[in-house]
Design an enzyme around this catalytic site. Structure first.
Site, short mmCIF file in Angstrom:
data_model
loop_
_atom_site.label_atom_id
_atom_site.label_comp_id
_atom_site.label_asym_id
_atom_site.label_seq_id
_atom_site.Cartn_x
_atom_site.Cartn_y
_atom_site.Cartn_z
N ASN A 190 5.11 3.41 6.33
CA ASN A 190 3.96 3.86 6.50
C ASN A 190 4.56 5.18 7.30
O ASN A 190 5.49 5.48 7.85
CB ASN A 190 2.95 3.19 7.44
CG ASN A 190 3.62 2.84 8.68
OD1 ASN A 190 3.97 3.53 9.64
ND2 ASN A 190 3.46 1.42 8.90
N ASP A 236 7.92 -3.82 4.43
CA ASP A 236 8.19 -3.38 6.06
C ASP A 236 8.60 -4.34 7.21
O ASP A 236 9.74 -4.38 7.76
CB ASP A 236 7.31 -2.30 6.44
CG ASP A 236 7.44 -1.18 7.29
OD1 ASP A 236 6.51 -0.48 7.56
OD2 ASP A 236 8.65 -1.19 7.95
N1 APR Z 1 11.71 -7.90 -0.72
C1 APR Z 1 11.41 -7.05 -1.83
N2 APR Z 1 10.11 -6.57 -2.00
C2 APR Z 1 9.14 -7.29 -1.19
C3 APR Z 1 9.43 -7.87 0.04
C4 APR Z 1 10.83 -8.30 0.15
N3 APR Z 1 11.25 -9.02 1.07
N4 APR Z 1 8.37 -8.25 0.70
C5 APR Z 1 7.12 -7.62 -0.14
N5 APR Z 1 7.87 -7.13 -1.26
C6 APR Z 1 7.25 -6.19 -2.25
C7 APR Z 1 5.61 -6.26 -2.40
O1 APR Z 1 5.50 -7.59 -3.15
C8 APR Z 1 5.17 -5.19 -3.36
O2 APR Z 1 5.63 -5.19 -4.57
O3 APR Z 1 7.27 -4.77 -2.01
C9 APR Z 1 6.40 -3.99 -2.71
C10 APR Z 1 5.45 -3.22 -1.74
O4 APR Z 1 4.35 -3.84 -1.07
P1 APR Z 1 4.21 -3.52 0.43
O5 APR Z 1 5.37 -4.02 1.15
O6 APR Z 1 2.82 -3.86 0.90
O7 APR Z 1 4.57 -1.75 0.62
P2 APR Z 1 3.25 -0.41 0.10
O8 APR Z 1 2.47 -1.15 -0.84
O9 APR Z 1 4.04 0.55 -0.11
O10 APR Z 1 2.48 -0.58 1.41
C11 APR Z 1 3.00 0.01 2.58
O11 APR Z 1 2.28 -1.73 4.09
O12 APR Z 1 3.64 -3.12 5.15
C12 APR Z 1 2.89 -1.78 5.10
O13 APR Z 1 3.90 -0.78 6.84
C13 APR Z 1 3.74 -0.59 5.50
O14 APR Z 1 1.64 0.50 6.02
C14 APR Z 1 2.82 0.52 5.18
C15 APR Z 1 2.37 -0.33 3.80
#
Ligand code: APR
Length: 178
Positions: A31, A41
């Site tokens: 974020n 994250d």
């Molecule tokens: N490895 C690979 N991909 C992952 C993992 C992992 N360990 N964990 C989750 N994902 C995938 C999710 O399933 C999704 O397809 O990463 C992709 C992005 O999802 P999010 O992590 O929710 O990220 P995003 O949609 O960009 O949202 C970002 O979420 O966690 C918070 O701090 C972050 O505020 C920010 C927001």
């Protein structure tokens, strides 16, 4: 595994956990406050340890569409590139596509500046930020096709998808690039 080549780089798409990737740099879906969070994250900060968040605090945040690098703590990778994707809003779909492309482009620029030859990406914005999977995938494949031939130092890009649904959506979107 699905692979495609763009210029001298191979793009490999797998299903897995990006925190275990043995590449030079892994990209975080962060974020704009670089404050850590859930999703990938949270996984990166949990696996990498507190040194990553401490390094993030020195960066002064990161606007959507941009990316900034830190050390990788206990992760097998050397660097974490914190990229900020758009929070999807279907009334501003074009702006979201531009910001998503920019997040990937800036991640590749930062990776090239670091001298990283291998980079792993999660599906940025496809979780909490609500980007429709196939729309995001089309932006990602197009951006990789445009950018990788310009970045000869990057030899391998891995798209590490966390679910079969995401993998399948990116696979369907890859077809027109072939
Ligand atoms: N490895 C690979 N991909 C992952 C993992 C992992 N360990 N964990 C989750 N994902 C995938 C999710 O399933 C999704 O397809 O990463 C992709 C992005 O999802 P999010 O992590 O929710 O990220 P995003 O949609 O960009 O949202 C970002 O979420 O966690 C918070 O701090 C972050 O505020 C920010 C927001």
């Amino acid at each position: 595994m699905f692979t495609q080549t763009f210029g001298g780089a191979t793009v490999e798409m797998v299903i897995g956990d990006i925190t275990t990737e043995r590449v030079d740099a892994i990209v975080n879906a962060a974020n704009s406050r670089l404050a850590g969070g859930g999703g990938v994250d949270g996984a990166i900060h949990r696996a990498g340890g507190p040194a990553i968040l401490a390094a993030c605090r020195e960066l002064g945040g990161c606007p959507a569409g941009d990316a900034k690098a830190t050390i990788a703590g206990h992760l097998p990778a050397r660097w974490v590139i914190h990229a900020v994707g758009p929070v999807y809003n279907d009334r501003r779909a074009e702006e979201c596509a531009r910001l998503l492309a920019s997040a990937y482009r800036r991640s590749l620029e930062v990776a090239a500046e670091l001298g990283a030859a291998s980079v792993a990406f999660p599906a940025i914005s496809c979780g909490v930020y609500g980007y429709p999977l196939e729309d995001a995938a089309r932006v990602v494949w197009k951006t990789l096709a445009e950018e990788l031939p310009r970045r000869p130092g990057i030899k391998c890009v891995r798209l590490v998808q966390f679910s079969q649904a995401t993998y399948d959506a990116y696979l369907r979107a890859a077809a027109p690039q072939a």
